[in-house]
Design an enzyme around this catalytic site. Structure first.
Site, PDB file in Angstrom:
ATOM      1  CG  HIS A   2      -6.664   0.474  -6.435  1.00 51.92           C
ATOM      2  ND1 HIS A   2      -7.739   1.264  -6.108  1.00 51.92           N
ATOM      3  CD2 HIS A   2      -5.679   0.774  -5.527  1.00 51.92           C
ATOM      4  CE1 HIS A   2      -7.447   2.005  -5.052  1.00 51.92           C
ATOM      5  NE2 HIS A   2      -6.202   1.727  -4.683  1.00 51.92           N
ATOM      6  CG  ASP A  39      -1.751   1.273   1.285  1.00 51.78           C
ATOM      7  OD1 ASP A  39      -2.557   1.482   0.365  1.00 51.78           O
ATOM      8  OD2 ASP A  39      -1.578   2.059   2.240  1.00 51.78           O
TER       9      ASP A  39
END
Length: 290
Positions: A201, A136
């Site tokens: 994404h 992330d």
């Protein structure tokens, strides 16, 4: 001299607790101000970061420019729950036990005027991965860019939070290549896929691809509670504009294409807060004067 809450820019801790508080039913302005003064000595901006919700500012009849509640994204193709709160605290520690004592002290300080709405226990996984196994914050701004993105000239910062619930059974039925296409990066080496689909994404949230650019400083962590687990998204910026631009594109409101993340995870909450600056080692309460 005012400065930002230092925990905003520091590396993620090993453990975290996120607390969302609402105003007590019988609280008055005097009780609320008194509780915040008690809290001031606990919020050092490093081990505890605090954010103010729009409802608290309105209750105290204080204008904080740019602060408002999240109310949804028009034309979104997915459900985006709005879950406002009066006060948000991010408790940060290297050891889990100290978080328990931090929370006890915080709740005691606020007990006369606030009620705990939600508690989320977060933790650092591996080197900073989501529980799906993917890294992330790869494109997070760094150094001076991070300061410019997250902190305004007065030391304040806006933060958007979302608790996402993962459906691991759906993820398990996807091949690794399907998972990589969903994210737009290879899990094995975190390299971006040149031929990733438009729903990937990374394509939905490429911060430099917006006009104006939509950079945020992410400080997200995995969470778990019983059989449920997922991701607690935290994004700091000098306004909510960049977050909303990304969410419009993710939700399909911009072009009808929804982010592939929604195939295995979903947001349960969305809330906005403003993080006041500090003065020395104490939270600044200058904003209480309006």
């Amino acid at each position: 001299m005012s400065q930002h809450q230092t925990g905003i820019l520091q590396p993620l801790p090993a453990h975290a607790t996120y607390l969302h508080f609402g105003l007590s039913k019988n609280a008055d302005q005097q009780a609320v101000r008194h509780a915040l003064q008690h809290l001031q000595s606990l919020v050092d901006g490093e081990h505890i970061v605090m954010g103010v919700g729009a409802s608290l500012a309105q209750f105290l009849q204080i204008e904080i420019a740019g602060l408002h509640d999240f109310t949804g994204i028009p034309d979104s193709k997915v459900e985006l729950p709005a879950t406002p709160a009066a006060l948000w605290l991010w408790l940060r520690e290297s050891e889990r036990g100290e978080l328990v004592h931090q929370q006890l002290r915080v709740q005691q300080a606020l007990s006369s005027a606030f009620e705990l709405q939600q508690q989320i226990d977060g933790f650092k996984f591996d080197s900073g991965r989501d529980l799906s196994g993917y890294e992330d914050g790869t494109e997070n701004p760094q150094d001076e860019h991070a300061i410019a993105v997250a902190i305004d000239v007065n030391g304040g910062s806006f933060v958007a939070t979302q608790q996402w619930l993962h459906h691991f059974d759906r993820l398990a039925h996807m091949s690794r290549s399907e998972q990589d296409d969903m994210i737009g990066r290879r899990q094995s080496d975190n390299e971006e896929l040149e031929d990733a689909p438009e729903s990937a994404h990374v394509k939905r949230t490429a911060q430099e691809d917006f006009e104006p650019e939509a950079f945020v400083l992410r400080r997200s962590m995995p969470w778990s509670s019983g059989k449920d687990a997922g991701f607690y998204f935290v994004a700091f910026a000098t306004s909510f504009q960049a977050f909303e631009a990304q969410l419009r594109r993710m939700s399909g409101a911009e072009d009808g294409i929804t982010d592939a993340l929604f195939t295995f995870t979903q947001p349960m909450t969305t809330a906005y807060f403003w993080c006041p600056p500090t003065q020395g080692k104490l939270l600044s309460l200058d904003w209480l004067r309006g």
